[in-house]
Each structure stands twice: as C-alpha cells, then as structure tokens.
Write an enzyme that holds these catalytic residues in place. Structure first.
Site, PDB file in Angstrom:
ATOM      1  N   LYS A  29       6.741 -67.980   6.561  1.00 27.04           N
ATOM      2  CA  LYS A  29       6.491 -66.785   6.110  1.00 27.04           C
ATOM      3  C   LYS A  29       6.800 -66.353   7.732  1.00 27.04           C
ATOM      4  O   LYS A  29       6.356 -66.104   8.572  1.00 27.04           O
ATOM      5  CB  LYS A  29       5.655 -66.795   5.798  1.00 27.04           C
ATOM      6  CG  LYS A  29       5.197 -68.357   4.713  1.00 27.04           C
ATOM      7  CD  LYS A  29       4.743 -68.455   3.627  1.00 27.04           C
ATOM      8  CE  LYS A  29       5.028 -69.444   2.262  1.00 27.04           C
ATOM      9  NZ  LYS A  29       3.485 -69.051   1.387  1.00 27.04           N
ATOM     10  N   TYR A  71       9.690 -66.704  -6.735  1.00 26.88           N
ATOM     11  CA  TYR A  71       8.064 -66.839  -7.053  1.00 26.88           C
ATOM     12  C   TYR A  71       7.787 -66.538  -8.405  1.00 26.88           C
ATOM     13  O   TYR A  71       6.598 -66.297  -8.984  1.00 26.88           O
ATOM     14  CB  TYR A  71       6.838 -66.127  -5.990  1.00 26.88           C
ATOM     15  CG  TYR A  71       6.222 -66.031  -4.735  1.00 26.88           C
ATOM     16  CD1 TYR A  71       5.898 -68.183  -4.982  1.00 26.88           C
ATOM     17  CD2 TYR A  71       7.009 -65.892  -3.686  1.00 26.88           C
ATOM     18  CE1 TYR A  71       6.218 -68.950  -3.828  1.00 26.88           C
ATOM     19  CE2 TYR A  71       7.009 -66.527  -2.112  1.00 26.88           C
ATOM     20  CZ  TYR A  71       6.512 -67.580  -2.837  1.00 26.88           C
ATOM     21  OH  TYR A  71       6.107 -68.638  -1.352  1.00 26.88           O
ATOM     22  N   ASN A  84      -0.025 -68.362   5.469  1.00 24.54           N
ATOM     23  CA  ASN A  84      -0.688 -70.093   5.048  1.00 24.54           C
ATOM     24  C   ASN A  84       1.372 -70.684   5.769  1.00 24.54           C
ATOM     25  O   ASN A  84       1.460 -71.345   5.553  1.00 24.54           O
ATOM     26  CB  ASN A  84      -1.389 -70.612   3.960  1.00 24.54           C
ATOM     27  CG  ASN A  84       0.266 -70.786   2.221  1.00 24.54           C
ATOM     28  OD1 ASN A  84       1.468 -69.573   2.862  1.00 24.54           O
ATOM     29  ND2 ASN A  84       0.370 -71.596   1.837  1.00 24.54           N
ATOM     30  N   HIS A 115       5.882 -72.389   3.394  1.00 23.18           N
ATOM     31  CA  HIS A 115       6.269 -73.083   2.009  1.00 23.18           C
ATOM     32  C   HIS A 115       7.171 -74.204   2.219  1.00 23.18           C
ATOM     33  O   HIS A 115       8.410 -74.224   2.883  1.00 23.18           O
ATOM     34  CB  HIS A 115       7.039 -71.818   1.833  1.00 23.18           C
ATOM     35  CG  HIS A 115       7.250 -72.079  -0.813  1.00 23.18           C
ATOM     36  ND1 HIS A 115       6.731 -72.210  -1.550  1.00 23.18           N
ATOM     37  CD2 HIS A 115       8.720 -73.165   0.025  1.00 23.18           C
ATOM     38  CE1 HIS A 115       7.739 -72.590  -2.795  1.00 23.18           C
ATOM     39  NE2 HIS A 115       8.653 -73.598  -1.427  1.00 23.18           N
ATOM     40  N   GLU A 148      16.057 -74.315  -4.536  1.00 21.28           N
ATOM     41  CA  GLU A 148      15.574 -73.548  -4.241  1.00 21.28           C
ATOM     42  C   GLU A 148      16.829 -73.556  -2.701  1.00 21.28           C
ATOM     43  O   GLU A 148      16.924 -72.888  -2.723  1.00 21.28           O
ATOM     44  CB  GLU A 148      14.459 -73.838  -3.399  1.00 21.28           C
ATOM     45  CG  GLU A 148      12.495 -73.765  -4.300  1.00 21.28           C
ATOM     46  CD  GLU A 148      11.880 -74.060  -3.645  1.00 21.28           C
ATOM     47  OE1 GLU A 148      11.622 -74.727  -3.003  1.00 21.28           O
ATOM     48  OE2 GLU A 148      10.791 -74.100  -5.134  1.00 21.28           O
TER      49      GLU A 148
HETATM   50  P1  CMP Z   1       3.467 -71.344  -1.362  1.00 18.67           P
HETATM   51  O1  CMP Z   1       3.417 -72.450  -0.855  1.00 18.67           O
HETATM   52  O2  CMP Z   1       5.081 -70.695  -0.757  1.00 18.67           O
HETATM   53  O3  CMP Z   1       3.332 -70.767  -2.990  1.00 18.67           O
HETATM   54  C1  CMP Z   1       2.288 -69.647  -3.278  1.00 18.67           C
HETATM   55  C2  CMP Z   1       2.214 -68.445  -2.929  1.00 18.67           C
HETATM   56  O4  CMP Z   1       1.035 -67.909  -3.010  1.00 18.67           O
HETATM   57  C3  CMP Z   1       1.723 -69.339  -1.294  1.00 18.67           C
HETATM   58  O5  CMP Z   1       2.248 -70.733  -0.663  1.00 18.67           O
HETATM   59  C4  CMP Z   1       0.200 -68.568  -1.198  1.00 18.67           C
HETATM   60  O6  CMP Z   1       1.139 -68.231  -0.038  1.00 18.67           O
HETATM   61  C5  CMP Z   1       0.165 -67.910  -2.086  1.00 18.67           C
HETATM   62  N1  CMP Z   1      -1.161 -67.673  -2.779  1.00 18.67           N
HETATM   63  C6  CMP Z   1      -1.855 -66.798  -2.533  1.00 18.67           C
HETATM   64  N2  CMP Z   1      -2.926 -66.706  -2.918  1.00 18.67           N
HETATM   65  C7  CMP Z   1      -2.974 -68.390  -3.945  1.00 18.67           C
HETATM   66  C8  CMP Z   1      -3.657 -68.666  -4.195  1.00 18.67           C
HETATM   67  N3  CMP Z   1      -5.138 -68.264  -4.818  1.00 18.67           N
HETATM   68  N4  CMP Z   1      -3.711 -70.594  -4.690  1.00 18.67           N
HETATM   69  C9  CMP Z   1      -2.145 -70.488  -4.194  1.00 18.67           C
HETATM   70  N5  CMP Z   1      -0.856 -69.642  -3.491  1.00 18.67           N
HETATM   71  C10 CMP Z   1      -1.280 -68.585  -3.502  1.00 18.67           C
END
Ligand code: CMP
Length: 139
Positions: free
Chosen positions: A9, A49, A112, A115, A126
């Site tokens: 990311k 998403y 984070n 993904h 995906e």
């Molecule tokens: P990802 O696994 O890509 O799936 C959804 C993404 O939303 C997650 O990682 C984070 O980057 C983002 N995100 C932001 N806030 C939240 C939250 N409260 N819970 C889960 N995902 C979040």
C-alpha cells in the site's frame, strides 16, 4: 488454490520499503509470480473495496489508496491465502504478532502496509481484477 493476491500500500511505497516487504514474503517461501507498481484510479479503488462501501472508513480508505503508488502482486505457495495472512499479521498493527509485516512496518489500522485476500474465492476474483492471464507465467 496455491495463489493469493497482495497489495503493498501507499504508506509502504512512500517509505521505499517494498523490497523489505518482498524479502519477508520470499523468506516465508511464497513466490512473487506477478507484480506491478501502479497508480490506482478512484474507480478501480472503489471497485476493489466495494464490500466496504457502507463502512465509516470507506472515503478515507479510497483517498489513502489513491494517494501514492501501490504494488499489486500474485503470490504462490502452499496454502498461500492462509500463509500470507499469517505473514501479514492482524489488520490493526497493535494486535499483530511479532515478526509480521504489519507489526514491523504498519503505521496504524488504515495505513497497514499490505492487503491480502481473505479466501481462495476472493483471491481468484482479486487476481483477475488486476491481472490478465497473459501477464502470469504458468508452468
Ligand atoms: P485491508 O485488509 O486492505 O481491508 C480494508 C482496509 O480498510 C484495511 O486493510 C485498512 O487499510 C482499512 N481500514 C481503515 N479502517 C479500518 C477499520 N476500522 N477496520 C478495518 N479496516 C480498516
């Protein structure tokens, strides 16, 4: 199904740590069989998403995912989906195990770093969302 889909990311591409993340992936016996660094359009990010459309963090998530380059990848290995989820660690880095990508590199629950697909079914969807068949070497 021995494949999963991964995104490195914008928080990670901005800090120039895609190589460090790829090293963790490879050290854990997952093979990066396809990879490209791209600019995610608003539409592409929203489509990817779509499942989170109603979530309070959706707008911020799309803004963040389009704020810098991402690296999309296909990873291959035994139990690839589950293995990569273990290597990534929990979505919230505060809950991630030591040694995981998110424990080492993630900044917060949104930024984070990576993904990974959450099921074989979603991995297939995906991968097809970002890669054509002729972009992946099959042997
Ligand atoms: P990802 O696994 O890509 O799936 C959804 C993404 O939303 C997650 O990682 C984070 O980057 C983002 N995100 C932001 N806030 C939240 C939250 N409260 N819970 C889960 N995902 C979040």
């Amino acid at each position: 199904m021995r494949r999963t889909f991964s995104i490195i990311k914008p928080d990670a591409t901005k800090r120039n740590i895609t190589g460090s993340i790829n090293k963790i992936i490879e050290d854990n016996n997952l093979v990066i069989i396809a990879q490209k660094r791209i600019k995610l359009s608003q539409e592409k990010a929203e489509g990817f998403y779509a499942i989170h459309k109603e979530k309070p963090f959706f707008r911020d998530l799309i803004e963040y995912m389009t704020s810098g380059p991402v690296v999309v990848q296909v990873l291959e290995g035994d139990n690839a989906v589950e293995k990569y989820r273990n290597i990534m660690g929990a979505t919230n880095p505060e809950n991630a195990e030591n040694g995981t990508i998110r424990k080492l590199h993630a900044l917060n629950i949104q930024e984070n770093s990576v993904h990974g697909s959450d099921s074989n079914e979603n991995a297939k969807i995906e991968i097809n969302y970002f890669f054509n068949d002729d972009e992946i070497f099959n042997n």
